[in-house]
Design a protein around this motif. Structure first.
Motif, PDB file in Angstrom:
ATOM      1  N   UNK A  90       0.828  -1.207   0.000  1.00  0.00           N
ATOM      2  CA  UNK A  90       0.000   0.000   0.000  1.00  0.00           C
ATOM      3  C   UNK A  90       0.863   1.259   0.000  1.00  0.00           C
ATOM      4  N   UNK A  91       1.983   1.211   0.699  1.00  0.00           N
ATOM      5  CA  UNK A  91       2.885   2.366   0.684  1.00  0.00           C
ATOM      6  C   UNK A  91       3.462   2.600  -0.712  1.00  0.00           C
ATOM      7  N   UNK A  92       3.582   1.539  -1.500  1.00  0.00           N
ATOM      8  CA  UNK A  92       4.093   1.706  -2.861  1.00  0.00           C
ATOM      9  C   UNK A  92       3.132   2.506  -3.739  1.00  0.00           C
ATOM     10  N   UNK A  99       6.214   9.693   0.862  1.00  0.00           N
ATOM     11  CA  UNK A  99       6.110   8.584   1.812  1.00  0.00           C
ATOM     12  C   UNK A  99       6.627   8.945   3.204  1.00  0.00           C
ATOM     13  N   UNK A 100       7.765   9.606   3.266  1.00  0.00           N
ATOM     14  CA  UNK A 100       8.324   9.947   4.576  1.00  0.00           C
ATOM     15  C   UNK A 100       7.366  10.846   5.355  1.00  0.00           C
ATOM     16  N   UNK A 131      14.133   2.031   6.932  1.00  0.00           N
ATOM     17  CA  UNK A 131      13.792   1.498   5.619  1.00  0.00           C
ATOM     18  C   UNK A 131      14.437   0.129   5.467  1.00  0.00           C
ATOM     19  N   UNK A 132      13.645  -0.840   5.037  1.00  0.00           N
ATOM     20  CA  UNK A 132      14.159  -2.186   4.798  1.00  0.00           C
ATOM     21  C   UNK A 132      13.578  -2.683   3.475  1.00  0.00           C
ATOM     22  N   UNK A 145      10.175  -1.331   2.599  1.00  0.00           N
ATOM     23  CA  UNK A 145       9.410  -1.529   3.828  1.00  0.00           C
ATOM     24  C   UNK A 145       9.760  -0.413   4.805  1.00  0.00           C
ATOM     25  N   UNK A 146       8.942   0.627   4.813  1.00  0.00           N
ATOM     26  CA  UNK A 146       9.138   1.758   5.714  1.00  0.00           C
ATOM     27  C   UNK A 146       8.355   1.539   7.001  1.00  0.00           C
ATOM     28  N   UNK A 147       8.964   1.847   8.124  1.00  0.00           N
ATOM     29  CA  UNK A 147       8.293   1.708   9.410  1.00  0.00           C
ATOM     30  C   UNK A 147       8.948   2.648  10.413  1.00  0.00           C
TER      31      UNK A 147
END
Length: 220
Positions: A90-92, A99-100, A131-132, A145-147
């Motif tokens: 969904x973030x994509x 995004x940030x 970010x991963x 994969x941002x978290x």
């Protein structure tokens, strides 16, 4: 059940050392790890002047955050550690340049709303983004994969003395956390006009024969 749109988690560090990664030294090690972990995935973080932590009252460095956790601890909780992790697919859908900012705003909405729903004043906190990459599946390329990792004290301010806060799954606090995070993430995607629900729709069951009689398949 449809796939979750966001994953959240909370844990705590107590003052007493009961093994590796616990107690005061365990908290300090975690904070230091979080501060420098993203250097591998974020070239900006390799610069010592790069602002890793977003300070909302707990500090801008792992040392300062640790000292504030120590000063604001409760009897049992030295610090709360949260993770807020929106679904990578969904973030994509969100433009890269946005995004940030979206994740920062989402993190702050969730923290503030959670404490408000619990009937507390919002405490001091600090957070950072990591970010991963996801593991490739079915030949698909990995996704970003941002978290965020959030550090909060064991107490909250009040009109008199500070109050201890405990998060307990048996009292529904984890469910409340998930519901608040899901609500805000869905709202933020909708606010940006992003068509994300199609990725979470349940597949429709197709019936080839509309006149199918289930009695033919079950004995009486």
């Amino acid at each position: 059940m449809s796939k979750a749109i966001i994953v959240v988690d909370f844990a705590y560090k107590g003052q007493k050392r009961t093994g590796r990664g616990t107690g005061r030294q365990g908290l300090k090690a975690v904070l230091k790890y979080l501060q420098y972990r993203d250097k591998r995935n974020n070239h900006l973080a390799q610069n010592h002047a790069y602002e890793r932590w977003q300070d909302r009252g707990m500090g801008l460095s792992y040392g300062e955050i640790f000292r504030n956790c120590d000063a604001l601890q409760s009897k049992h909780v030295l610090a709360w550690t949260w993770v807020i992790s929106p679904a990578p697919d969904l973030m994509e859908l969100v433009p890269q340049r946005e995004r940030r900012a979206l994740l920062y705003e989402l993190t702050e909405r969730v923290v503030e709303d959670y404490y408000t729903e619990r009937g507390f004043d919002v405490p001091e906190y600090s957070y950072l983004m990591h970010s991963a990459k996801t593991r490739p599946k079915d030949g698909e390329p990995p996704q970003e994969h941002l978290h965020t990792h959030i550090i909060l004290p064991g107490t909250v301010p009040s009109t008199a003395e500070r109050l201890p806060v405990y998060n307990n799954a048996t009292k529904g606090h984890d469910r409340l956390f998930r519901e608040i995070a899901s609500h805000h993430f869905a709202d933020m995607l909708d606010e940006r006009g992003i068509d994300w629900r199609r990725l979470r729709e349940e597949p429709e069951v197709q019936r080839d024969d509309p006149e199918l009689d289930l009695d033919d398949f079950f004995s009486r």
